[in-house]
Write a protein that holds these residues in place. Structure first.
Motif, PDB file in Angstrom:
ATOM      1  N   ILE A  50       0.872  -1.175   0.000  1.00 25.04           N
ATOM      2  CA  ILE A  50       0.000   0.000   0.000  1.00 25.04           C
ATOM      3  C   ILE A  50       0.903   1.218   0.000  1.00 25.04           C
ATOM      4  O   ILE A  50       1.805   1.330   0.835  1.00 25.04           O
ATOM      5  N   THR A  51       0.669   2.115  -0.949  1.00 25.82           N
ATOM      6  CA  THR A  51       1.419   3.361  -1.000  1.00 25.82           C
ATOM      7  C   THR A  51       0.441   4.523  -0.878  1.00 25.82           C
ATOM      8  O   THR A  51      -0.779   4.326  -0.940  1.00 25.82           O
ATOM      9  N   ASP A 106       6.257  -5.768  -7.004  1.00 28.49           N
ATOM     10  CA  ASP A 106       7.637  -6.063  -7.364  1.00 28.49           C
ATOM     11  C   ASP A 106       8.441  -6.177  -6.077  1.00 28.49           C
ATOM     12  O   ASP A 106       8.253  -5.379  -5.146  1.00 28.49           O
ATOM     13  N   THR A 107       9.315  -7.154  -6.007  1.00 31.40           N
ATOM     14  CA  THR A 107      10.173  -7.355  -4.849  1.00 31.40           C
ATOM     15  C   THR A 107      11.593  -7.624  -5.316  1.00 31.40           C
ATOM     16  O   THR A 107      11.829  -7.893  -6.497  1.00 31.40           O
ATOM     17  N   ARG A 119      17.463   0.074 -11.107  1.00 38.37           N
ATOM     18  CA  ARG A 119      16.830   0.022 -12.429  1.00 38.37           C
ATOM     19  C   ARG A 119      15.354  -0.374 -12.301  1.00 38.37           C
ATOM     20  O   ARG A 119      14.494   0.167 -12.984  1.00 38.37           O
ATOM     21  N   LEU A 120      15.059  -1.324 -11.411  1.00 40.82           N
ATOM     22  CA  LEU A 120      13.677  -1.761 -11.204  1.00 40.82           C
ATOM     23  C   LEU A 120      12.825  -0.620 -10.651  1.00 40.82           C
ATOM     24  O   LEU A 120      11.716  -0.372 -11.127  1.00 40.82           O
ATOM     25  N   ILE A 121      13.342   0.085  -9.672  1.00 42.65           N
ATOM     26  CA  ILE A 121      12.606   1.226  -9.099  1.00 42.65           C
ATOM     27  C   ILE A 121      12.370   2.286 -10.169  1.00 42.65           C
ATOM     28  O   ILE A 121      11.280   2.848 -10.273  1.00 42.65           O
ATOM     29  N   HIS A 122      13.376   2.545 -10.973  1.00 46.25           N
ATOM     30  CA  HIS A 122      13.234   3.550 -12.032  1.00 46.25           C
ATOM     31  C   HIS A 122      12.201   3.108 -13.072  1.00 46.25           C
ATOM     32  O   HIS A 122      11.328   3.888 -13.463  1.00 46.25           O
ATOM     33  N   ARG A 123      12.288   1.868 -13.506  1.00 46.26           N
ATOM     34  CA  ARG A 123      11.394   1.354 -14.546  1.00 46.26           C
ATOM     35  C   ARG A 123       9.930   1.325 -14.083  1.00 46.26           C
ATOM     36  O   ARG A 123       9.017   1.652 -14.825  1.00 46.26           O
ATOM     37  N   THR A 124       9.706   0.935 -12.833  1.00 46.04           N
ATOM     38  CA  THR A 124       8.341   0.793 -12.330  1.00 46.04           C
ATOM     39  C   THR A 124       7.773   2.085 -11.759  1.00 46.04           C
ATOM     40  O   THR A 124       6.565   2.197 -11.584  1.00 46.04           O
ATOM     41  N   GLY A 125       8.649   3.038 -11.416  1.00 42.58           N
ATOM     42  CA  GLY A 125       8.187   4.287 -10.822  1.00 42.58           C
ATOM     43  C   GLY A 125       7.877   4.172  -9.344  1.00 42.58           C
ATOM     44  O   GLY A 125       7.352   5.103  -8.740  1.00 42.58           O
ATOM     45  N   HIS A 126       8.216   3.038  -8.736  1.00 40.61           N
ATOM     46  CA  HIS A 126       7.972   2.858  -7.306  1.00 40.61           C
ATOM     47  C   HIS A 126       8.999   3.641  -6.494  1.00 40.61           C
ATOM     48  O   HIS A 126      10.073   3.970  -6.982  1.00 40.61           O
ATOM     49  N   VAL A 141      13.047  -3.603   3.576  1.00 39.28           N
ATOM     50  CA  VAL A 141      12.496  -2.693   2.573  1.00 39.28           C
ATOM     51  C   VAL A 141      13.645  -1.809   2.115  1.00 39.28           C
ATOM     52  O   VAL A 141      14.459  -1.366   2.928  1.00 39.28           O
ATOM     53  N   VAL A 142      13.711  -1.573   0.815  1.00 39.03           N
ATOM     54  CA  VAL A 142      14.725  -0.669   0.277  1.00 39.03           C
ATOM     55  C   VAL A 142      14.005   0.439  -0.480  1.00 39.03           C
ATOM     56  O   VAL A 142      13.024   0.182  -1.186  1.00 39.03           O
ATOM     57  N   THR A 143      14.463   1.667  -0.291  1.00 39.78           N
ATOM     58  CA  THR A 143      13.826   2.818  -0.932  1.00 39.78           C
ATOM     59  C   THR A 143      14.716   3.393  -2.013  1.00 39.78           C
ATOM     60  O   THR A 143      15.906   3.092  -2.095  1.00 39.78           O
ATOM     61  N   ARG A 144      14.121   4.241  -2.796  1.00 39.31           N
ATOM     62  CA  ARG A 144      14.863   4.956  -3.846  1.00 39.31           C
ATOM     63  C   ARG A 144      16.037   5.726  -3.238  1.00 39.31           C
ATOM     64  O   ARG A 144      17.139   5.709  -3.769  1.00 39.31           O
TER      65      ARG A 144
END
Length: 153
Positions: A50-51, A106-107, A119-126, A141-144
């Motif tokens: 949940i965001t 995504d995990t 790259r995953l965070i960038h591609r998904t926008g999470h 948990v890892v953040t941008r």
């Protein structure tokens, strides 16, 4: 040696369960100053996330409105996909975390290279990714911001 997610992740992540009331989810986000929280089952496996964007129904008119449609030969033909409307409706009347969450998020694994996670965070926008073990259990948990910090150091 290249850094991995385990080097920068939060090892004590806050999580909620699918049956957690929405009011408690919001309280948890505010209390811990988080922009998102994983949803885990009884075994600690990540089943959703949940965001803040799940808590807001974006709509130009500020209302939840039916998609545009036309009536033809006594039937109704929707001119927009109903899936988006149904998703907004589900979230508008959400009572528990399972009503609000985005399922199957995504995990990444702890041994995922920082560059790959970035790259995953960038591609998904999470903004954040749950970190799971080989059984899908939440271990961090890892953040941008975590990943950007690791990339520039």
């Amino acid at each position: 040696m290249s850094k991995v997610v385990a080097d920068v992740m939060d090892r004590e992540p806050v999580a909620v369960r699918p049956d957690t009331p929405v009011t408690e989810v919001i309280r948890t986000l505010r209390e811990h100053e988080l922009q998102g929280v994983p949803v885990v089952d009884d075994e600690g496996r990540v089943v959703g996330i949940i965001t803040e964007s799940d808590l807001v129904i974006p709509d130009p008119q500020g209302d939840l409105h039916l998609p545009h449609f036309v009536e033809l030969f006594g039937g109704v033909i929707f001119l927009e996909p109903l899936k988006r409307f149904e998703e907004k409706l589900r979230k508008a009347f959400a009572q528990t975390a399972s009503d609000l969450m985005t399922p199957n998020p995504d995990t990444v694994r702890p041994d995922t290279p920082v560059e790959e996670a970035a790259r995953l965070i960038h591609r998904t926008g999470h903004n954040r990714l749950p970190v799971v073990d080989s059984d899908g259990r939440l271990v961090g948990v890892v953040t941008r911001v975590d990943l950007l910090g690791a990339l520039v150091s």
